[in-house]
Design a protein around this motif. Structure first.
Motif, PDB file in Angstrom:
ATOM      1  N   SER A  82       6.601   5.076  31.662  1.00  0.00           N
ATOM      2  CA  SER A  82       6.512   3.727  31.093  1.00  0.00           C
ATOM      3  C   SER A  82       5.265   3.673  30.229  1.00  0.00           C
ATOM      4  O   SER A  82       4.343   4.449  30.416  1.00  0.00           O
ATOM      5  CB  SER A  82       6.413   2.672  32.193  1.00  0.00           C
ATOM      6  N   PRO A  83       5.249   2.758  29.267  1.00  0.00           N
ATOM      7  CA  PRO A  83       4.079   2.628  28.419  1.00  0.00           C
ATOM      8  C   PRO A  83       2.808   2.447  29.231  1.00  0.00           C
ATOM      9  O   PRO A  83       1.808   3.121  28.991  1.00  0.00           O
ATOM     10  CB  PRO A  83       4.366   1.367  27.601  1.00  0.00           C
ATOM     11  N   MET A 136      19.684   4.342  19.839  1.00  0.00           N
ATOM     12  CA  MET A 136      20.110   5.684  19.483  1.00  0.00           C
ATOM     13  C   MET A 136      21.607   5.731  19.159  1.00  0.00           C
ATOM     14  O   MET A 136      22.092   6.672  18.547  1.00  0.00           O
ATOM     15  CB  MET A 136      19.829   6.645  20.639  1.00  0.00           C
ATOM     16  N   ARG A 137      22.322   4.728  19.599  1.00  0.00           N
ATOM     17  CA  ARG A 137      23.773   4.738  19.370  1.00  0.00           C
ATOM     18  C   ARG A 137      24.159   3.902  18.173  1.00  0.00           C
ATOM     19  O   ARG A 137      25.303   3.935  17.739  1.00  0.00           O
ATOM     20  CB  ARG A 137      24.492   4.171  20.605  1.00  0.00           C
ATOM     21  N   THR A 138      23.239   3.131  17.657  1.00  0.00           N
ATOM     22  CA  THR A 138      23.619   2.150  16.663  1.00  0.00           C
ATOM     23  C   THR A 138      22.978   2.400  15.310  1.00  0.00           C
ATOM     24  O   THR A 138      23.019   1.539  14.437  1.00  0.00           O
ATOM     25  CB  THR A 138      23.202   0.746  17.144  1.00  0.00           C
ATOM     26  N   LEU A 155       9.576   2.093  16.113  1.00  0.00           N
ATOM     27  CA  LEU A 155      10.281   1.171  16.999  1.00  0.00           C
ATOM     28  C   LEU A 155      10.028   1.575  18.433  1.00  0.00           C
ATOM     29  O   LEU A 155      10.321   2.711  18.830  1.00  0.00           O
ATOM     30  CB  LEU A 155      11.785   1.200  16.703  1.00  0.00           C
ATOM     31  N   LEU A 156       9.500   0.648  19.211  1.00  0.00           N
ATOM     32  CA  LEU A 156       9.207   0.967  20.602  1.00  0.00           C
ATOM     33  C   LEU A 156      10.506   1.083  21.366  1.00  0.00           C
ATOM     34  O   LEU A 156      11.281   0.148  21.430  1.00  0.00           O
ATOM     35  CB  LEU A 156       8.335  -0.110  21.231  1.00  0.00           C
ATOM     36  N   GLY A 157      10.724   2.227  21.939  1.00  0.00           N
ATOM     37  CA  GLY A 157      11.992   2.470  22.587  1.00  0.00           C
ATOM     38  C   GLY A 157      11.947   2.082  24.031  1.00  0.00           C
ATOM     39  O   GLY A 157      11.383   2.785  24.845  1.00  0.00           O
ATOM     40  N   SER A 158      12.541   0.980  24.302  1.00  0.00           N
ATOM     41  CA  SER A 158      12.854   0.740  25.684  1.00  0.00           C
ATOM     42  C   SER A 158      14.147   1.491  25.933  1.00  0.00           C
ATOM     43  O   SER A 158      14.502   2.395  25.207  1.00  0.00           O
ATOM     44  CB  SER A 158      13.017  -0.741  25.934  1.00  0.00           C
ATOM     45  N   GLY A 159      14.880   1.107  26.922  1.00  0.00           N
ATOM     46  CA  GLY A 159      16.128   1.806  27.188  1.00  0.00           C
ATOM     47  C   GLY A 159      15.917   2.866  28.231  1.00  0.00           C
ATOM     48  O   GLY A 159      16.687   3.822  28.339  1.00  0.00           O
ATOM     49  N   ARG A 160      14.875   2.714  29.013  1.00  0.00           N
ATOM     50  CA  ARG A 160      14.661   3.664  30.108  1.00  0.00           C
ATOM     51  C   ARG A 160      15.741   3.510  31.170  1.00  0.00           C
ATOM     52  O   ARG A 160      16.174   4.490  31.752  1.00  0.00           O
ATOM     53  CB  ARG A 160      13.295   3.426  30.738  1.00  0.00           C
ATOM     54  N   GLU A 161      16.150   2.276  31.386  1.00  0.00           N
ATOM     55  CA  GLU A 161      17.164   2.040  32.413  1.00  0.00           C
ATOM     56  C   GLU A 161      18.461   2.735  31.993  1.00  0.00           C
ATOM     57  O   GLU A 161      19.119   3.381  32.786  1.00  0.00           O
ATOM     58  CB  GLU A 161      17.422   0.552  32.594  1.00  0.00           C
ATOM     59  N   LYS A 206      20.192   2.018  23.424  1.00  0.00           N
ATOM     60  CA  LYS A 206      20.962   1.307  22.415  1.00  0.00           C
ATOM     61  C   LYS A 206      20.616   1.747  20.994  1.00  0.00           C
ATOM     62  O   LYS A 206      21.494   2.034  20.186  1.00  0.00           O
ATOM     63  CB  LYS A 206      20.718  -0.193  22.574  1.00  0.00           C
TER      64      LYS A 206
END
Lengths: 353, 353
Positions: free
Chosen positions: B76-77, B122-124, B105-111, B120
């Motif tokens: 985590s950050p 990465m898919r869009t 862009l700060l990448g959340s999406g750890r869950e 998300k």
DNA sequence: TTGTATGCGTTATCAA
DNA sequence: TTGATAACGCATACAA
């Protein structure tokens, strides 16, 4: 050759596969109610097996928004993140924002701002809103506020500007600190601050201190605010002078934990015991406040909560751009540890005679 | 009412004002050579006075790229930024990237990642590439690598994976540490590491240590690597055992500065003087290495440079997606301070008899 | 040298 | 309930 050059899926691919129009796929995607249960199911399946995700750029263009929040620091990430307080704040911010489907764009563009220009992402519709962490000069702020993009000041507050603000209750924090010291017998307390009074947080803490001193009927001259110093330069001399004065303070309230640690260590080096001879209180409840010897009594600010709250505020602002600006002040709590205690019956004078 | 609802300018507004077509405006904007000097000048003027900036979403859609780089941390950050090392790295990254016109862009999406789903963004198509800071589990990595989006591992290295990597030369760092100790007379050195051997950086430092020990003709049994401990639990006992052994080490090389500080403080508490009795070396050259008493001899890694270099790498990858992957290892340098010195003629044993 | 027209991928309007 | 189509703002191939 690094990756297969798989062409990115579009809504057309899904439509073709499902044997329907792109409109139908889109309706399913944004689950509009009026779609036949069978087609809905079929399309959903295909979307899943294909692993389709609507393209962000297309979506942004159509929707005229990006679901992205800009984040800027002053003076720089590395400076601001030296303070764990801000790291936790960003963590809270990022977590909540992401839960609500927003992204965080790191805002560079300090150079542009310094020249009173808007950062690029503010002029090009790349973000829906901007969060400013820490203190920004007023004219910089004015440049930013001329945009139609909503701005939120986090950990700062400008009472008279048309801008949402969110910060902690430094006034109450300083009051609580004074109350605590007075309750255990102190009557001569000094507040120590860096000389950055233009920071609203700093000024508010000082105000809280002065008001509390007055409320307790104490003399402002022997309960002074000392701020005209550079740490490592004038500060030691200032402290020495106060210690040499028999009427000098028996307690120091410091404007943050970093300063409190510095002061405590300096005192101990000079043979002044904390808290037996002199008490010290900090602000922020940094990690260092817990690990320091002695552990610091300090004003705790829930920085994670502050960040989380900021994300709520900014999202609400996006939904209601016309609402009046909000100035939100989050409560703080004094944590009593081992750097405060009753003052000595007769405070010694240093250097010891 | 917060902001004036000024409609955002589009290229059409500029074209109308300039009395030309949007194509001309666009050509001027992207300074195509074949535009008449007079129109070019006129359009440029209008763009400036109007303050027009091309809209990001429209541009991204048309260009099929976003000029945005995703950034993810593990775990985590807040965890990763507790280490100043990473803050400086991010600073370097952000500064260079921004200079080249990219956003972060700060990448959340750890869950999502934890459930082996792609985040998300990465898919869009929201980002052109992804930078991973710190250690990620291998299967997580595999999920990410199935995308056509380029990935860069920063401060980590997987020798056999099809992914760009950039990290510091821990092997050389450990070698330099051993060389230094040997050169001032040590022959019994222990390496101390957390028990996270799956981290490539950790394993590499250990490798470097073992290899250097062998190269100097020293016995691996009395120059051991100790890593099967939890700090605050088993570590004190392990150290005590080594101190009690007359053949125990006269120097410790620690896998990072945090550990080195812990070990030094523990030794001093037990009456073991650093460096008179025992020498200690750290890794990373954190701020604490300079401020600690005694200042730590440590392996310096230029984290700002590492970040800056990462931005270059990722930009080059974007320009040449088909090039073979690169594994880049940045040199490090031993900084000799005051935690190392010649070993005592006869090393005492603790507890002192 | 400049203008016209197309398409990027999406959502939403309107007609069927 | 579903489909055809326009529009979002931009860059560019091609025509003029």
């Amino acid at each position: 050759m690094i990756h297969g050059m798989i062409k990115r899926l579009t809504i057309h691919d899904v439509a073709k596969e499902a044997g329907c129009s792109i409109a139908t796929v889109s309706l399913v995607l944004n689950n509009s109610g009026r779609i036949g249960p069978d087609t809905r199911h079929r399309v959903t399946e295909i979307i899943k097996t294909l692993g389709y995700q609507p393209n962000t750029s297309g979506r942004n263009l159509r929707l005229q928004r990006t679901d992205t929040i800009g984040l800027m620091f002053n003076p720089s990430p590395s400076k601001i993140f030296k303070n764990i307080f801000y790291i936790d704040m960003m963590e809270g911010l990022e977590e909540k924002l992401c839960q609500r489907g927003f992204s965080l764009l790191l805002g560079s563009g300090r150079e542009e701002l310094a020249r009173d220009n808007l950062p690029k992402f503010m002029r090009t519709g790349a973000v829906d809103a901007l969060i400013l962490m820490g203190h920004f000069p007023e004219n910089t702020l004015d440049v930013l506020l001329r945009t139609r993009t909503p701005v939120l000041l986090l950990d700062s507050l400008h009472p008279h500007k048309e801008v949402d603000c969110l910060t902690s209750d430094g006034f109450s924090g300083a009051s609580q600190a004074v109350d605590h010291l007075v309750s255990i017998g102190h009557t001569r307390i000094a507040m120590l601050s860096y000389d950055i009074l233009e920071y609203h947080n700093v000024m508010t803490r000082i105000d809280g201190f002065r008001t509390a001193i007055k409320r307790h009927g104490l003399d402002a001259r022997i309960n002074p605010v000392v701020h005209d110093f550079a740490i490592n330069e004038d500060l030691p001399a200032k402290i020495d002078a106060m210690l040499a004065d028999p009427e000098g303070p028996t307690a120091f309230i410091c404007v943050n934990d970093t300063l409190a640690v510095y002061v405590t260590d300096y005192l101990m080096d000079r043979g002044v015991n904390v808290p037996e001879h002199v008490s010290v209180i900090g602000f922020d409840d940094d990690t260092i406040a817990r690990t320091h010897q002695p552990p610091l009594t300090t004003v705790r600010i829930d920085s994670f909560f502050l960040g989380a709250k900021a994300s709520e505020l900014v999202i609400e602002r996006l939904k209601a751009p016309q609402e009046p600006v909000r100035k939100i002040i989050v409560p703080v709590e004094l944590i009593v540890r081992e750097s405060t205690g009753a003052p000595p019956a007769i405070r010694p004078v240093w250097p010891r005679k």
